[in-house]
Design a protein around this motif. Structure first.
Motif, short mmCIF file in Angstrom:
data_model
loop_
_atom_site.label_atom_id
_atom_site.label_comp_id
_atom_site.label_asym_id
_atom_site.label_seq_id
_atom_site.Cartn_x
_atom_site.Cartn_y
_atom_site.Cartn_z
N GLY A 187 -2.52 -12.17 -6.03
CA GLY A 187 -3.82 -11.64 -6.43
C GLY A 187 -4.69 -11.19 -5.29
O GLY A 187 -5.89 -10.98 -5.46
N LYS A 188 -4.12 -11.02 -4.09
CA LYS A 188 -4.86 -10.56 -2.92
C LYS A 188 -4.70 -9.04 -2.77
O LYS A 188 -3.61 -8.50 -2.95
CB LYS A 188 -4.36 -11.25 -1.65
CG LYS A 188 -4.45 -12.78 -1.69
CD LYS A 188 -5.88 -13.25 -1.63
CE LYS A 188 -5.94 -14.78 -1.52
NZ LYS A 188 -7.33 -15.27 -1.47
N VAL A 189 -5.82 -8.38 -2.43
CA VAL A 189 -5.81 -6.94 -2.22
C VAL A 189 -5.92 -6.66 -0.73
O VAL A 189 -6.78 -7.22 -0.04
CB VAL A 189 -6.98 -6.26 -2.97
CG1 VAL A 189 -6.98 -4.76 -2.74
CG2 VAL A 189 -6.88 -6.56 -4.46
N SER A 190 -5.04 -5.78 -0.22
CA SER A 190 -5.03 -5.42 1.20
C SER A 190 -5.12 -3.91 1.33
O SER A 190 -4.73 -3.16 0.42
CB SER A 190 -3.77 -5.93 1.89
OG SER A 190 -3.65 -7.33 1.78
N TYR A 191 -5.61 -3.50 2.48
CA TYR A 191 -5.66 -2.07 2.81
C TYR A 191 -4.74 -1.83 4.01
O TYR A 191 -4.87 -2.48 5.05
CB TYR A 191 -7.09 -1.65 3.14
CG TYR A 191 -7.22 -0.17 3.46
CD1 TYR A 191 -7.19 0.79 2.45
CD2 TYR A 191 -7.38 0.27 4.77
CE1 TYR A 191 -7.31 2.13 2.73
CE2 TYR A 191 -7.50 1.61 5.07
CZ TYR A 191 -7.47 2.54 4.05
OH TYR A 191 -7.57 3.87 4.34
#
Length: 924
Positions: free
Chosen positions: A47-51
């Motif tokens: 559930g982690k969002v990365s760029y």
């Protein structure tokens, strides 16, 4: 070596894999969304969002701490990142680093097209139009899932698939639909049991004979669990738990899927087994998220083929490619003890032969492959790889052969420092011995046969020209180093690759000197050289370079800076039939001139800002700003520079324009740090070379450092005004306090004076003379004035009316009373008295002089001094007496007192005390 994205042939497709940032990270990317050419948004299984900016991975929650809840779905729409977290819909603005919550009840899934963002909620389906932030209800009932393609949108409800604009007719029914894609004229539906293909029966629909024009046409990849389906110019990509597959045929009836093999030792291989998501970028590039890595494949790869060496050897990098030749429709390659024939169009294996020898070098003459080995010279049929022993002279079978090189008619065979020339057709052998180069250590590495113009030989000791049986040295080792390969173009130039770089010279023996074209360096070394009709193609440690043969000016290909790997093994280039084949550490690549044109004409990706940090804290993520940014004084700024699709370059050159020299610097980690900057405007400029402008400069970021407050004169002015205002208020407050204290003190003094008068403790004073009236206090002055008036009347013989005398007495009494009650006020003036008497100040001054024989000021001072003398006799302090009698300045009080009594207040006080003591003694 040359890291060029290769085409998916049915030999082996090539990907570039980006492993996750931490080796022990067990989470995997399950959803990827492209942000143009500047970055990618990644959602992992935790559930982690990365760029991802091509170089760095940044967690979104580091920049938006408010987003601490696990994210279940992401989508890029209308310039922002949309997220579903804990049953809430959010929109993240990269430029402003803001997170906006949208009032949507129970969002479960979001998915976007170019025109709409579809949101599935607990009780409806809503959509946001591009440019608007008010949702529109599209369906007043919930659906299980939404699927979008480039042309249609689909709803899944109760295991039934519908068009979004027609919920009355079901297209397909299945209990485990996971993906929907429009492929050609069909609908491909991915499930946990394979891919089902729906076909449209146009004839039946036109005649109205069937209520359901879509019917099940077939099933593909049976029993495979499918997670994602996508389409680009290469074909249909299908991913699932069992890996990634490709069908280059779009027609379902002829579709043939090739599984993309997962080889962890192959740097160009596909990484991962379980495919979560397949994303096609706007430019057609392919991104695939798996359980191990993020895989990238350029759209240019469609027309590039590759054969990996791991297909024929157990470990990558175990042995080198020792030869590459073209034979009709095949490439012939030798690796250690193996001969391989590859299709010239797809690089698929055609045949493989394992030898009992280790191949040192290989060349082809006519239809025969000649192989040099430590045990002698060998001949093989290029068509079958069958050995042809009868072609080899016996003298070459009994000694180790270092190399064999073919010209147009014969073979040049090197044995130690000796050179032989052998004509197979006539079985003629000429031994040139070891004196042909006048140096025993000279070794032959390459040659070019120009027929009537002779043969050019490249050696470890320079370049020799062989003509009419004689060897002539034309270029020394000191000039160019050890020669590795030679090529001749159609413009009269001989191109030379040596251990020092690339050179060229006219291929005439009489020509003088040699022209350097490109030198080797620690950052880049040329591995092999091949010529086309109008250009020289160089394979270097950084990629592929193109040098026009007429000018010799280098042009870097699109992939030159994107794909680079260190390599120490020799490489082989072969150009024929408008196709270039490259053989090196990681296999064989081939592409035609059209693909090379695309490779060189496509501009490089622009560098972008991956992240901004201010004072060590995350500030902006992947932002783009047209206006300059502003930072406070003494801020420390850190810039992560990204370069999509992957910034695998050795250094970044940059400079900071503004205050200072603006010198160029370089960094290896793409992370720039600036601190202790003086106030002013700055521009961060980097070098971003293109095909047409190798020195191209790009302004990546403009910003300003604000001056501290003490740099601005207005701050000083404002500060002074503020301090003046505070001082004024303080002084006024102090004055008010002093006035209140003075009033209280004067009241006390009056009480004391009254008490003294009653007790008659005043010191006796001699009655004043007429001329001293103006110096007496008013209470004593008035009776004297009345007497003086009577004497005047008697002397003048003039009688006044008694009522006029009474009015004058009343006026003097009123004035005396008013002065006696206000003399202690420092602000007391004729204007105050005139207002009390209801006359003008001028009239007051004139009558005052007539009535009292002195001015108002003289009478006021006389009254004050008389009261002061009484208080001094009482023993009060001189400073208290001055304040109590209306004198603001003690110095003025002392001056006035001395003028009246011819002594200072302190002397007066001391003298009166002595007189009182003497009187007491005399009384006693």
């Amino acid at each position: 070596m040359l890291l060029i994205a290769a085409r998916v042939s049915f030999a082996d497709p090539i990907f570039y894999a980006f492993p996750f940032q931490q080796p022990n990270d067990t989470t995997s990317v399950e959803s990827i969304k492209s942000v143009g050419d500047s970055g990618m948004w990644l959602l992992d299984t935790a559930g982690k969002v990365s760029y991802y900016d091509g170089v760095h991975f940044h967690l979104l929650e580091a920049f938006v701490p408010a987003l601490s809840k696990p994210v279940s779905c992401i989508e890029v729409f209308d310039g922002g990142l949309w997220l579903v977290a804990d049953g809430e819909l959010y929109e993240y603005n990269q430029n402003e680093n803001t997170l906006t919550k949208h009032d949507i009840d129970g969002p479960a899934q979001i998915i976007a097209t170019k025109q709409r963002l579809w949101v599935s909620t607990d009780n409806a389906v809503v959509a946001f139009q591009a440019g608007q932030r008010l949702p529109e209800t599209m369906l007043s009932q919930p659906v299980s899932r939404i699927f979008t393609t480039q042309t249609r949108t689909y709803f899944l409800k109760d295991h039934e698939l519908y068009f979004a604009d027609n919920m009355s007719t079901s297209l397909f029914s299945h209990t485990s639909m996971t993906a929907v894609q429009n492929v050609d004229d069909a609908i491909w539906v991915g499930t946990r049991e394979g891919v089902f293909v729906l076909h449209h029966n146009e004839l039946t629909a036109a005649k109205g004979k069937a209520s359901q024009p879509w019917h099940l046409a077939g099933k593909l990849l049976s029993d495979l669990a499918i997670s994602s389906i996508n389409v680009n110019e290469e074909g249909v990509w299908v991913g699932g738990r069992d890996g990634l597959r490709l069908s280059q045929q779009l027609d379902y009836s002829s579709a043939q899927f090739k599984k993309i093999e997962n080889n962890p030792d192959d740097i160009y291989g596909f990484a991962g087994q379980n495919v979560y998501d397949i994303e096609i970028a706007d430019n057609g590039d392919l991104w695939v998220a798996t359980d191990q890595a993020l895989n990238y494949r350029s759209i240019i790869a469609i027309n590039i083929a590759r054969f990996p060496l791991h297909d024929i050897r157990e470990a990558m990098g175990e042995d080198r490619v020792s030869g590459l030749e073209r034979d009709n429709d095949s490439y012939l390659m030798s690796v250690r003890n193996t001969l391989i024939a590859l299709s010239s169009s797809t690089l698929e294996k055609q045949r493989v032969a394992t030898l009992n020898i280790v191949v040192e070098s290989m060349d082809r003459l006519d239809s025969t492959l000649w192989v040099a080995a430590s045990s002698g010279l060998y001949a093989y049929s290029s068509a079958t790889f069958e050995e042809e022993r009868w072609r080899v002279p016996s003298m070459f079978t009994r000694q180790p052969i270092d190399s064999v090189i073919a010209d147009s008619h014969s073979l040049w065979v090197t044995v130690g420092n000796s050179v032989y020339r052998y004509w197979p057709k006539t079985e003629t052998i000429v031994n040139y011995g070891n004196e042909w180069a006048s140096d025993e250590n000279t070794r032959l590495h390459a040659l070019v046969d120009l027929d009537d113009e002779g043969i050019w030989l490249g050696t470890t000791n320079g370049i020799f020209h062989f003509y009419d049986g004689a060897f002539n040295k034309v270029v020394s080792r000191e000039q160019i180093g050890a020669v590795q390969s030679l090529e001749a173009d159609g413009n009269g130039y001989l191109w030379v690759l040596s251990n020092r770089g690339v050179y060229r010279r006219l291929h005439k023996p009489s020509a003088v000197g040699i022209e350097p074209v490109m030198f080797n360096s620690a950052e880049e070394r040329t591995r092999c050289l091949s010529l086309t009709d109008d250009a020289a193609l160089l394979v270097t440690s950084k990629g592929l370079r193109k040098l026009p043969t007429l000018t010799g000016t280098a042009a870097v290909s699109y992939n030159a800076n994107q794909f680079n790997q260190t390599s120490t093994l020799p490489h082989h280039c072969y150009f024929s039939d408008d196709t270039l084949a490259l053989a090196g550490d990681w296999g064989v690549f081939s592409f035609d001139l059209q693909t090379m044109g695309d490779l060189f004409e496509r501009e490089v990706f622009e560098a972008s800002i991956g992240a901004l940090f201010v004072d060590g804290k995350p500030w902006r993520l992947g932002s783009k700003h047209s206006e300059p940014l502003a930072f406070s004084s003494k801020s420390a700024l850190m810039v992560d520079v990204g370069l999509m699709p992957f910034g695998n370059r050795k250094e970044l050159q940059y400079r900071l324009d503004g205050r200072g020299a603006g010198n160029w610097y370089s960094t290896q980690d793409q992370r720039l740090v600036f601190d202790s900057l003086e106030p002013g405007r700055y521009a961060l400029i980097i070098k971003s070379p293109t095909r047409t402008d190798p020195e191209r400069e790009v302004t990546l970021l403009s910003f300003s450092i604000n001056s501290p407050w003490f740099y601005n004169p207005w701050y000083y002015i404002s500060f002074m005004l503020l301090m003046g205002g505070v001082g004024y208020l303080f002084a006024r407050k102090r004055t008010m306090i002093i006035k209140a204290q003075n009033r209280q003190l004067r009241e006390t003094v009056h009480k004391k004076v009254a008490t003294i008068a009653k007790q008659q403790h005043f010191v006796e004073v001699t009655p004043p003379r007429r001329e001293e009236y103006c110096h007496l206090p008013l209470p004593q002055m008035l009776p004297s004035l009345e007497e003086a008036a009577l004497l005047d009347e008697q002397e003048g013989g003039t009688e006044h009316h008694e009522d006029q005398l009474d009015e004058s007495r009343e006026w003097r009494a009123s004035v005396s009373e008013h002065i006696g009650s206000h003399f202690h006020d420092p602000e007391y003036s004729p204007s105050i008295l005139s207002k009390a008497l209801f006359i003008s100040e001028r009239s007051l001054q004139r009558r005052f002089k007539v009535e009292f024989g002195c001015t108002f000021k003289e009478a006021l001072i006389a009254t004050r001094l008389e009261q002061a003398s009484c208080m001094l006799l009482q023993g009060d302090k001189i400073s208290d007496v001055a304040v109590a009698c209306g004198f603001n300045e003690p110095s003025y009080f002392a001056k006035s007192f001395k003028a009246k009594y011819n002594c200072t207040p302190s002397q007066f006080k001391e003298d009166k005390n002595k007189e009182g003591i003497e009187k007491k003694k005399s009384v006693v």
